[in-house]
Design a protein around this motif. Structure first.
Motif, PDB file in Angstrom:
ATOM      1  N   SER A   1       0.822  -1.209   0.000  1.00  0.00           N
ATOM      2  CA  SER A   1       0.000   0.000   0.000  1.00  0.00           C
ATOM      3  C   SER A   1       0.858   1.262   0.000  1.00  0.00           C
ATOM      4  CB  SER A   1      -0.914   0.014   1.222  1.00  0.00           C
ATOM      5  OG  SER A   1      -1.868  -1.023   1.150  1.00  0.00           O
ATOM      6  N   VAL A   2       0.294   2.334  -0.579  1.00  0.00           N
ATOM      7  CA  VAL A   2       0.962   3.636  -0.665  1.00  0.00           C
ATOM      8  C   VAL A   2       0.100   4.673   0.041  1.00  0.00           C
ATOM      9  CG1 VAL A   2       1.752   5.456  -2.226  1.00  0.00           C
ATOM     10  CG2 VAL A   2       2.141   3.050  -2.813  1.00  0.00           C
ATOM     11  N   VAL A   3       0.722   5.495   0.881  1.00  0.00           N
ATOM     12  CA  VAL A   3       0.006   6.512   1.658  1.00  0.00           C
ATOM     13  C   VAL A   3      -0.654   7.521   0.728  1.00  0.00           C
ATOM     14  CG1 VAL A   3       0.233   8.328   3.393  1.00  0.00           C
ATOM     15  CG2 VAL A   3       1.598   6.236   3.600  1.00  0.00           C
ATOM     16  N   GLU A   4      -1.906   7.871   1.060  1.00  0.00           N
ATOM     17  CA  GLU A   4      -2.684   8.766   0.215  1.00  0.00           C
ATOM     18  C   GLU A   4      -2.859  10.153   0.823  1.00  0.00           C
ATOM     19  OE1 GLU A   4      -6.413   7.788  -2.605  1.00  0.00           O
ATOM     20  OE2 GLU A   4      -6.939   7.803  -0.481  1.00  0.00           O
ATOM     21  N   ASN A   5      -2.548  10.315   2.112  1.00  0.00           N
ATOM     22  CA  ASN A   5      -2.834  11.590   2.770  1.00  0.00           C
ATOM     23  C   ASN A   5      -1.657  12.071   3.597  1.00  0.00           C
ATOM     24  OD1 ASN A   5      -3.259   9.400   4.696  1.00  0.00           O
ATOM     25  ND2 ASN A   5      -4.125  10.936   6.071  1.00  0.00           N
ATOM     26  N   GLY A   6      -1.631  13.381   3.862  1.00  0.00           N
ATOM     27  CA  GLY A   6      -0.686  13.957   4.810  1.00  0.00           C
ATOM     28  C   GLY A   6       0.742  14.097   4.316  1.00  0.00           C
ATOM     29  N   ASP A   7       1.649  14.401   5.264  1.00  0.00           N
ATOM     30  CA  ASP A   7       3.044  14.697   4.941  1.00  0.00           C
ATOM     31  C   ASP A   7       3.779  13.514   4.322  1.00  0.00           C
ATOM     32  OD1 ASP A   7       2.663  17.205   5.980  1.00  0.00           O
ATOM     33  OD2 ASP A   7       3.574  16.759   7.933  1.00  0.00           O
ATOM     34  N   LEU A   8       3.342  12.292   4.604  1.00  0.00           N
ATOM     35  CA  LEU A   8       4.028  11.106   4.092  1.00  0.00           C
ATOM     36  C   LEU A   8       3.342  10.536   2.850  1.00  0.00           C
ATOM     37  CD1 LEU A   8       4.889   9.396   7.497  1.00  0.00           C
ATOM     38  CD2 LEU A   8       6.422  10.681   5.998  1.00  0.00           C
ATOM     39  N   LYS A   9       2.495  11.337   2.223  1.00  0.00           N
ATOM     40  CA  LYS A   9       1.815  10.914   0.999  1.00  0.00           C
ATOM     41  C   LYS A   9       2.831  10.443  -0.036  1.00  0.00           C
ATOM     42  CE  LYS A   9      -1.403  12.559  -2.556  1.00  0.00           C
ATOM     43  NZ  LYS A   9      -2.250  13.714  -3.005  1.00  0.00           N
ATOM     44  N   GLY A  10       2.571   9.299  -0.658  1.00  0.00           N
ATOM     45  CA  GLY A  10       3.479   8.743  -1.665  1.00  0.00           C
ATOM     46  C   GLY A  10       4.454   7.731  -1.113  1.00  0.00           C
ATOM     47  N   LYS A  11       4.611   7.692   0.225  1.00  0.00           N
ATOM     48  CA  LYS A  11       5.477   6.689   0.843  1.00  0.00           C
ATOM     49  C   LYS A  11       4.749   5.353   0.892  1.00  0.00           C
ATOM     50  CE  LYS A  11       9.147   8.888   2.988  1.00  0.00           C
ATOM     51  NZ  LYS A  11      10.513   8.387   3.238  1.00  0.00           N
ATOM     52  N   SER A  12       5.487   4.266   0.783  1.00  0.00           N
ATOM     53  CA  SER A  12       4.861   2.951   0.888  1.00  0.00           C
ATOM     54  C   SER A  12       4.725   2.552   2.347  1.00  0.00           C
ATOM     55  CB  SER A  12       5.678   1.897   0.143  1.00  0.00           C
ATOM     56  OG  SER A  12       6.841   1.558   0.882  1.00  0.00           O
ATOM     57  N   LEU A  13       3.802   1.638   2.618  1.00  0.00           N
ATOM     58  CA  LEU A  13       3.645   1.112   3.969  1.00  0.00           C
ATOM     59  C   LEU A  13       4.942   0.462   4.431  1.00  0.00           C
ATOM     60  CD1 LEU A  13       1.953   0.416   6.453  1.00  0.00           C
ATOM     61  CD2 LEU A  13       1.013  -1.530   5.201  1.00  0.00           C
ATOM     62  N   ALA A  14       5.623  -0.229   3.537  1.00  0.00           N
ATOM     63  CA  ALA A  14       6.906  -0.846   3.890  1.00  0.00           C
ATOM     64  C   ALA A  14       7.925   0.207   4.317  1.00  0.00           C
ATOM     65  CB  ALA A  14       7.439  -1.658   2.713  1.00  0.00           C
ATOM     66  N   ASP A  15       7.931   1.339   3.609  1.00  0.00           N
ATOM     67  CA  ASP A  15       8.872   2.425   3.937  1.00  0.00           C
ATOM     68  C   ASP A  15       8.620   2.973   5.331  1.00  0.00           C
ATOM     69  OD1 ASP A  15      10.158   2.274   1.494  1.00  0.00           O
ATOM     70  OD2 ASP A  15       8.942   3.862   0.578  1.00  0.00           O
ATOM     71  N   ILE A  16       7.339   3.211   5.658  1.00  0.00           N
ATOM     72  CA  ILE A  16       7.070   3.851   6.948  1.00  0.00           C
ATOM     73  C   ILE A  16       7.206   2.861   8.111  1.00  0.00           C
ATOM     74  CG2 ILE A  16       5.686   5.715   5.961  1.00  0.00           C
ATOM     75  CD1 ILE A  16       3.177   4.295   6.861  1.00  0.00           C
ATOM     76  N   VAL A  17       6.961   1.574   7.857  1.00  0.00           N
ATOM     77  CA  VAL A  17       7.232   0.580   8.905  1.00  0.00           C
ATOM     78  C   VAL A  17       8.730   0.548   9.204  1.00  0.00           C
ATOM     79  CG1 VAL A  17       7.232  -1.869   9.513  1.00  0.00           C
ATOM     80  CG2 VAL A  17       5.212  -0.862   8.433  1.00  0.00           C
ATOM     81  N   GLU A  18       9.533   0.516   8.157  1.00  0.00           N
ATOM     82  CA  GLU A  18      10.985   0.457   8.336  1.00  0.00           C
ATOM     83  C   GLU A  18      11.517   1.712   9.011  1.00  0.00           C
ATOM     84  OE1 GLU A  18      15.020  -0.544   5.711  1.00  0.00           O
ATOM     85  OE2 GLU A  18      13.075  -0.333   4.716  1.00  0.00           O
ATOM     86  N   GLU A  19      10.924   2.867   8.698  1.00  0.00           N
ATOM     87  CA  GLU A  19      11.405   4.134   9.249  1.00  0.00           C
ATOM     88  C   GLU A  19      10.958   4.355  10.689  1.00  0.00           C
ATOM     89  OE1 GLU A  19      11.383   8.941   8.190  1.00  0.00           O
ATOM     90  OE2 GLU A  19      10.499   7.487   6.787  1.00  0.00           O
ATOM     91  N   TYR A  20       9.696   4.033  10.974  1.00  0.00           N
ATOM     92  CA  TYR A  20       9.132   4.380  12.281  1.00  0.00           C
ATOM     93  C   TYR A  20       9.043   3.202  13.245  1.00  0.00           C
ATOM     94  CZ  TYR A  20       7.983   8.871  10.218  1.00  0.00           C
ATOM     95  OH  TYR A  20       8.076  10.103   9.623  1.00  0.00           O
ATOM     96  N   ARG A  21       9.107   2.005  12.743  1.00  0.00           N
ATOM     97  CA  ARG A  21       9.172   0.798  13.562  1.00  0.00           C
ATOM     98  C   ARG A  21       8.085   0.763  14.646  1.00  0.00           C
ATOM     99  NH1 ARG A  21      15.585  -0.767  13.823  1.00  0.00           N
ATOM    100  NH2 ARG A  21      16.009  -0.300  11.625  1.00  0.00           N
ATOM    101  N   GLY A  22       8.501   0.656  15.901  1.00  0.00           N
ATOM    102  CA  GLY A  22       7.548   0.530  16.989  1.00  0.00           C
ATOM    103  C   GLY A  22       6.631   1.719  17.158  1.00  0.00           C
ATOM    104  N   GLU A  23       7.065   2.896  16.732  1.00  0.00           N
ATOM    105  CA  GLU A  23       6.192   4.069  16.822  1.00  0.00           C
ATOM    106  C   GLU A  23       4.952   3.882  15.959  1.00  0.00           C
ATOM    107  OE1 GLU A  23       8.033   8.056  16.634  1.00  0.00           O
ATOM    108  OE2 GLU A  23       9.915   6.942  16.363  1.00  0.00           O
ATOM    109  N   LEU A  24       5.104   3.186  14.859  1.00  0.00           N
ATOM    110  CA  LEU A  24       3.973   2.955  13.960  1.00  0.00           C
ATOM    111  C   LEU A  24       3.171   1.734  14.380  1.00  0.00           C
ATOM    112  CD1 LEU A  24       2.430   3.692  11.333  1.00  0.00           C
ATOM    113  CD2 LEU A  24       3.947   2.087  10.150  1.00  0.00           C
ATOM    114  N   VAL A  25       3.849   0.596  14.561  1.00  0.00           N
ATOM    115  CA  VAL A  25       3.114  -0.667  14.756  1.00  0.00           C
ATOM    116  C   VAL A  25       3.072  -1.127  16.205  1.00  0.00           C
ATOM    117  CG1 VAL A  25       3.634  -1.425  12.411  1.00  0.00           C
ATOM    118  CG2 VAL A  25       5.138  -2.131  14.286  1.00  0.00           C
TER     119      VAL A  25
END
Length: 326
Positions: free
Chosen positions: A51-75
């Motif tokens: 999946s690819v983010v559709e809203n906000g500052d991280l729009k266009g980032k993939s779910l894989a990208d934001i999991v890897e970047e934010y780790r426990g903060e996200l999940v």
């Protein structure tokens, strides 16, 4: 690093031989016309369809990208420690304009051995059901591999399968190993482990536009099937208004139905997990840390683990599936 916020993702559309048009006409999604849109993937970490983010500052980032970047903060720290950079759940809508194939999914152990993948335990929430709709879940009698193969090879498989009448609001929990199929006329929200492994047992001898039958996985299914019979396949629960009702709880996810006619708040401060909202009826405004997102039927929202409180404002009322990992 951007501040996390509730995410909405671009819908991934899937053409299926058994699909229809309810994701457009009933869920009111806008998409390039597909001949048979059988599934939409709303939140996916499956490598072939992330999946690819559709809203906000991280729009266009993939779910894989934001999991890897934010780790426990996200999940959630516990979730990240167990699953790493793989987002652990897949959320779909399924429109069965015809019966799906009869199938089964492997458990974690078998999926790891054969495919280096997670298994596939899932749950279904029936959003809409045409009159007379049915589905299959499990066996209607105790069988073993020998009896199962005899019935399959003699064209009598349907005799040993458990068929259920289905209405909107019904819930079915399907642990890995349970034989099943979604029947014609059903629109379903599905929450499952992140896996796309399906062993197709029988496909009603259908052919594609080129006259080809779809591949069957007879041998692969034998070790995956749970041959036991169970007293209840449909989840028994009492719907309630203006409170959360639990409909599924397992090691992979917990899901509640929230049906509200008035504004409410949700306290997630005790969770070490992301939370997913799947809106199956109505509309609301979700506010968290002064950021708001409009949510309507057919929308799926990923709320990061750092979001401890959310406000749900509504004028029309709403019904959502609220899922997380305990």
């Amino acid at each position: 690093m951007s501040t996390l916020y509730p995410f909405k993702f671009k819908t991934i559309y899937k053409d299926k031989i058994w699909g229809g048009d309810k994701v457009n006409t009933y869920l009111h999604k806008n998409f390039s016309p597909l001949p048979n849109c059988g599934e939409t993937w709303e939140i996916s970490g499956v490598k072939s369809d992330v999946s690819v983010v559709e809203n906000g500052d991280l729009k266009g980032k993939s779910l894989a990208d934001i999991v890897e970047e934010y780790r426990g903060e996200l999940v959630g720290d516990k979730v990240y420690a167990h699953f790493g950079n793989t987002f652990p759940l897949l959320v779909k809508f399924i429109d069965a304009n015809d019966d799906l194939s009869i199938q089964v999914h492997p458990n974690d152990e078998l999926a790891k051995k054969r495919h280096n993948s997670f298994g596939k335990t899932e749950m279904w929430y029936v959003i809409q059901a045409d009159p007379g709709s049915t589905l299959i879940a499990g066996f209607n009698q105790k069988v073993d591999e020998k009896i199962y193969l005899e019935k399959l090879n003699n064209g009598q498989l349907m005799d040993i399968l458990n068929r259920e009448d289905v209405n909107a609001g019904d819930v079915f929990f399907l642990p890995a190993g349970r034989v099943h199929t979604i029947g014609k006329g059903l629109l379903i929200a599905e929450i499952q482990q992140t896996s796309d492994i399906t062993y197709r047992i029988y496909d009603f001898d259908r052919v594609d536009d080129h006259g080809n039958k779809r591949e069957l996985h007879t041998e692969e299914a034998l070790a995956a099937l749970d041959y036991n019979v169970y007293p209840d396949y449909k989840t028994v629960y009492t719907p309630a208004v203006n409170e959360a009702v639990n409909v599924a709880r397992c090691q992979y996810f917990t899901t509640n139905v929230l049906q509200f006619t008035q504004p409410t708040n949700r306290d997630y401060s005790a969770f070490d997990s992301f939370v997913i909202h799947v809106c199956v009826e109505g509309a609301y405004t979700l506010t968290s840390n002064d950021q708001s997102i409009e949510v309507k039927m057919g929308d799926c929202i990923l709320i990061p683990a750092t979001e401890n409180y959310v406000e749900l404002q509504t004028q029309t009322g709403f019904k959502i599936l609220e899922s997380y990992i305990e």
